[in-house]
Write an enzyme that holds these catalytic residues in place. Structure first.
Site, PDB file in Angstrom:
ATOM      1  N   GLU A 123       8.656 -14.429 -79.364  1.00 21.19           N
ATOM      2  CA  GLU A 123       9.635 -14.486 -78.284  1.00 21.19           C
ATOM      3  C   GLU A 123       9.344 -16.081 -77.457  1.00 21.19           C
ATOM      4  O   GLU A 123       8.183 -16.281 -77.359  1.00 21.19           O
ATOM      5  CB  GLU A 123       9.670 -13.593 -77.113  1.00 21.19           C
ATOM      6  N   TYR A 152      13.428  -9.527 -70.974  1.00 18.42           N
ATOM      7  CA  TYR A 152      12.327  -9.425 -72.148  1.00 18.42           C
ATOM      8  C   TYR A 152      11.523  -8.137 -72.108  1.00 18.42           C
ATOM      9  O   TYR A 152      10.949  -7.862 -72.913  1.00 18.42           O
ATOM     10  CB  TYR A 152      11.458 -10.331 -72.217  1.00 18.42           C
ATOM     11  N   CYS A 194     -21.597 -31.783 -44.648  1.00 17.59           N
ATOM     12  CA  CYS A 194     -22.604 -31.827 -43.484  1.00 17.59           C
ATOM     13  C   CYS A 194     -23.755 -32.625 -43.825  1.00 17.59           C
ATOM     14  O   CYS A 194     -24.663 -32.488 -42.828  1.00 17.59           O
ATOM     15  CB  CYS A 194     -22.929 -30.098 -43.771  1.00 17.59           C
ATOM     16  N   CYS A 243     -23.022 -24.809 -43.803  1.00 19.80           N
ATOM     17  CA  CYS A 243     -21.997 -26.007 -44.201  1.00 19.80           C
ATOM     18  C   CYS A 243     -20.611 -25.596 -43.866  1.00 19.80           C
ATOM     19  O   CYS A 243     -20.040 -24.466 -44.286  1.00 19.80           O
ATOM     20  CB  CYS A 243     -21.974 -26.236 -45.686  1.00 19.80           C
TER      21      CYS A 243
HETATM   22  S1  IVH Z   1       6.180 -10.148 -71.322  1.00 23.04           S
HETATM   23  C1  IVH Z   1       3.520  -6.975 -69.484  1.00 23.04           C
HETATM   24  N1  IVH Z   1       7.945 -11.869 -72.322  1.00 23.04           N
HETATM   25  O1  IVH Z   1       5.264 -14.967 -68.636  1.00 23.04           O
HETATM   26  C2  IVH Z   1       4.133  -8.420 -70.314  1.00 23.04           C
HETATM   27  N2  IVH Z   1       6.849 -12.679 -70.462  1.00 23.04           N
HETATM   28  O2  IVH Z   1       2.275 -14.980 -68.233  1.00 23.04           O
HETATM   29  C3  IVH Z   1       4.811  -9.532 -69.541  1.00 23.04           C
HETATM   30  N3  IVH Z   1       7.326 -14.829 -69.485  1.00 23.04           N
HETATM   31  O3  IVH Z   1       5.122 -12.997 -65.710  1.00 23.04           O
HETATM   32  C4  IVH Z   1       5.736 -10.029 -69.579  1.00 23.04           C
HETATM   33  N4  IVH Z   1       8.635 -15.216 -71.248  1.00 23.04           N
HETATM   34  O4  IVH Z   1       7.387 -14.144 -66.183  1.00 23.04           O
HETATM   35  C5  IVH Z   1       6.979 -11.687 -71.415  1.00 23.04           C
HETATM   36  N5  IVH Z   1       9.417 -13.406 -73.457  1.00 23.04           N
HETATM   37  C6  IVH Z   1       8.615 -13.325 -72.368  1.00 23.04           C
HETATM   38  C7  IVH Z   1       8.267 -14.124 -71.444  1.00 23.04           C
HETATM   39  C8  IVH Z   1       7.167 -13.494 -70.513  1.00 23.04           C
HETATM   40  C9  IVH Z   1       8.194 -15.590 -70.142  1.00 23.04           C
HETATM   41  C10 IVH Z   1       6.645 -14.805 -68.440  1.00 23.04           C
HETATM   42  C11 IVH Z   1       6.741 -13.874 -67.381  1.00 23.04           C
HETATM   43  C12 IVH Z   1       5.091 -13.104 -67.155  1.00 23.04           C
HETATM   44  C13 IVH Z   1       4.443 -14.313 -67.703  1.00 23.04           C
HETATM   45  C14 IVH Z   1       3.143 -13.909 -68.045  1.00 23.04           C
END
Ligand code: IVH
Length: 669
Positions: free
Chosen positions: A115, A229, A414, A434
């Site tokens: 994705e 997602y 310091c 410090c």
């Molecule tokens: S899955 C438990 N799918 O990436 C799985 N996250 O670094 C977590 N994000 O906080 C999310 N596109 O905001 C997922 N296709 C996608 C995503 C996605 C962007 C972001 C999301 C998450 C962050 C994690």
């Protein structure tokens, strides 16, 4: 009383408008003219004005933004909102698959779903009987902020699910990303420029800033968008995999990113990555990588999560964006642990929408290895949220007037001589008094990722130190409202708020407290591991090196650092003072812990799962896992080819559990 036919008319209007905005925003395929849509909308507004009781939570009139909120309420997520581990090259895709295989103990092909990784803001949306009721930010993953009215203004978030009402799950929690597309970002910044407001650095910040507006009308004017997602709990949907879930979510009326694709193995994943990378610039919104997930939900379940991220997914980040600029000077910063970090002061340069003024030079060796000089034209790069760094000097641009970067021999704060222990790259100020270190540790303690004391940000902490009100951590809890209210820039109200925030912070969890202390190598995740294992502060303080090393995920460096920290009399003194000030460590979160108090040891191979998986399961049920036989072991799980341990355990009369019995204990039969 509202006449029935009016009620019915309003219902029909709501449904029609919701349907047409879905056609327009989600499908990008409107079936009526804009003028017609506006007419329907005005008709509904008119009815609702005449009969305010007609307004329902799913009314499209809610999208224009209601009254401003006084503050954001907290929302506790029923399931933590996790983060993702990052990978950066194709070799790591293969390693990811290897790890999955080892964990699952299977060489069967694994199907992935790839994705686009949206560069926006994670949000959670709760639907009850098909109606959008509560929307929240990720927050710290466990508790977020209630931004329901703001989210209602996002046109492609359905206010009501589509389809047959009778089949709606009673509760559905979906997650996804709110983002601002490139056009919306440019438009917003143009408006801000005209009205003399500061510009947003990038669409992600603009989206975050727009959602966290107490006045939802401001949010409504920002044309935010949403892609779904995930669902919080895959058991609430009749789907067996992520790809099926996307089909369902699309049917329910959610916007699903059109560039999602199933991949039958690492090679296809790699091809998909290059495909998305090529698409990237042409997309109407920013993406910063590709998320790779195991498609099958039953495999996802078996793999489970670590404290930070699911084991069944990773984010393959796109390469950093680079730019050239000039080093105008170097600043030497003294951190919480005394480490002195050289920071290049750059001629400001715009890197993909972010203005970069400083970049880390890491340490002395790095400066020498890269042969960097003041006045050099340099290549810098920025990757995601990480601090920009200097890649290399552009030697051809040298004029001969560049000056060497001289590393100080004494602490710039310091004056204490700096030391660089043999074999280490870091130069440190080892003066425990410090002021720079003290300042940084106190800031770290009060910060959001620490004890999260609202109102005690960097500036406030600096001020409290300058005024002599705070010298160490316990001093925070001795602050009096009147002392604070007298400080420049403070008032009765802000003083009261900070005192209240401190009182609240006194009731804390072991993990939060350990993390906030700023013990070297003990960040949030490690603190969780330690807290989850030892359960009480006394136990952590008493733990031997061996006991620390027995905690999964804890190595020698962490163990030694914890030992040193708690052996220090000043640490013990500080903790005593904190307890005297009323610090209370709340018992660990409840949850089913039927195996609490039991200590498991595994030997031999299990047929049904890998050892790590088995360990993880019993831990989640509250048991402790050790790797050596001792008096403490209550259950020895013996798989096939169990060797010496089994024999010894039998001799010592320890309870031996067969694999079948084990499966019964963990409820997997
Ligand atoms: S899955 C438990 N799918 O990436 C799985 N996250 O670094 C977590 N994000 O906080 C999310 N596109 O905001 C997922 N296709 C996608 C995503 C996605 C962007 C972001 C999301 C998450 C962050 C994690």
């Amino acid at each position: 009383m509202i006449p029935d036919e009016i009620r019915e008319q309003a219902r029909k209007l709501r449904d029609r408008i919701n349907y047409h905005s879905y056609r327009y925003y989600v499908l990008d395929d409107p079936v009526i003219a804009d003028g017609e849509y506006d007419r329907l909308f005005r008709r509904l507004l008119e009815l609702e004005r005449q009969y305010p009781e007609l307004v329902t939570p799913d009314s499209p009139s809610r999208r224009v933004g209601g009254r401003p909120l006084a503050r954001f309420e907290e929302v506790r997520h029923a399931y933590p909102m996790l983060s993702l581990d990052n990978i950066f090259d194709v070799a790591e895709v293969f390693e990811f698959e290897e790890k999955l295989r080892r964990y699952l103990k299977s060489s069967a092909p694994i199907v992935y779903i790839a994705e686009p990784k949206m560069d926006g803001l994670a949000v959670e949306l709760m639907y009850e009987d098909g109606i959008f009721t509560v929307g929240s930010t990720r927050g710290d993953g466990l508790v977020g902020e209630n931004i329901t009215p703001q989210l209602k203004t996002v046109q492609d978030i359905p206010l009501k699910l589509q389809g047959d009402e009778k089949t709606f799950p009673t509760q559905l929690i979906v997650r996804g990303e709110v983002y601002l597309d490139r056009a919306g970002f440019v438009k917003l910044n143009r408006q801000r420029e005209e009205s003399g407001e500061p510009l947003f650095a990038n669409p992600r910040n603009a989206a975050a800033g727009s959602l966290r507006q107490l006045d939802p009308k401001v949010t409504a004017a920002r044309s935010l968008r949403f892609f779904v997602y995930a669902v919080a709990d895959t058991d609430t949907v009749a789907c067996s995999c992520q790809s099926e879930l996307f089909t369902l979510l699309a049917v329910l009326g959610f916007a699903v990113n059109p560039h999602i694709k199933l991949c039958s193995g690492p090679a296809e994943v790699e091809a998909r990555y290059h495909h998305l990378l090529a698409l990237r610039e042409g997309l109407p919104y920013e993406i910063d990588g590709m998320v790779i997930k195991v498609d099958d939900f039953s495999l996802q379940k078996r793999l489970g999560n670590t404290a930070r991220a699911p084991r069944w997914a990773v984010a393959w980040k796109f390469p950093a964006v680079q730019a050239t600029t000039r080093i105008e000077g170097v600043d030497f910063q003294v951190g919480r642990t005394g480490a002195v970090t050289p920071v290049a002061l750059l001629h400001p340069v715009n890197v993909e929408g972010v203005v970069v003024r400083r970049a880390t030079l890491h340490n002395q060796d790095e400066i020498e290895r890269k042969d960097l000089r003041i006045g050099d034209t340099v290549l810098i790069q920025r990757a995601g949220d990480v601090i920009p760094e200097v890649v290399k000097p552009i030697v051809e641009k040298r004029t001969g007037r560049e000056k060497p970067i001289v590393f100080p021999t004494t602490c710039p704060v310091c004056g204490h001589p700096l030391v660089r222990p043999g074999g280490e790259a870091v130069t440190r100020c080892v003066n425990p008094h410090c002021p720079a270190q003290r300042l940084r540790s106190l800031i770290y303690f009060a910060a959001k990722s620490g004890m999260d004391i609202e109102g005690l940000g960097k500036k406030a902490v600096q001020q409290l130190i300058d005024k002599g009100l705070v010298r160490d951590i316990p001093d925070f809890f001795r602050l009096k409202k009147d002392d604070l209210a007298r400080l420049p820039g403070w008032g009765e109200k802000s003083a009261e708020n900070v005192v209240a925030a401190l009182a609240k912070a006194k009731q804390t969890t072991l993990a939060r407290f350990l993390g906030a202390l700023g013990i070297r190598y003990v960040g949030e995740v490690t603190a969780e591991l330690v807290a989850g294992h030892f359960k009480s502060l006394e136990a952590v303080m008493k733990a031997s090196r061996e006991e620390l090393l027995a905690v999964e995920g804890i190595g020698e460096q962490v163990a030694d650092s914890l030992l040193d920290y708690f052996a220090d009399p000043s640490t013990r003194n500080m903790i005593e003072q904190l307890l005297a000030e009323g610090l209370t460590i709340l018992p660990p979160a409840m949850g089913e812990q039927p195996l609490a108090g039991r200590v498991f040891l595994f030997t031999g191979t299990l047929k049904s799962m890998g050892r790590n998986e088995a360990k993880q399961i019993v831990k989640e049920l509250g048991a402790q896992v050790v790797s050596g036989l001792s008096k403490r072991v209550t259950d020895l799980v013996a798989g096939e080819k169990a060797g010496g341990k089994l024999k010894k355990a039998k001799e010592r009369g320890i309870y031996v559990v067969s694999e079948d019995e084990f499966l019964k204990i963990i409820g997997r039969t």
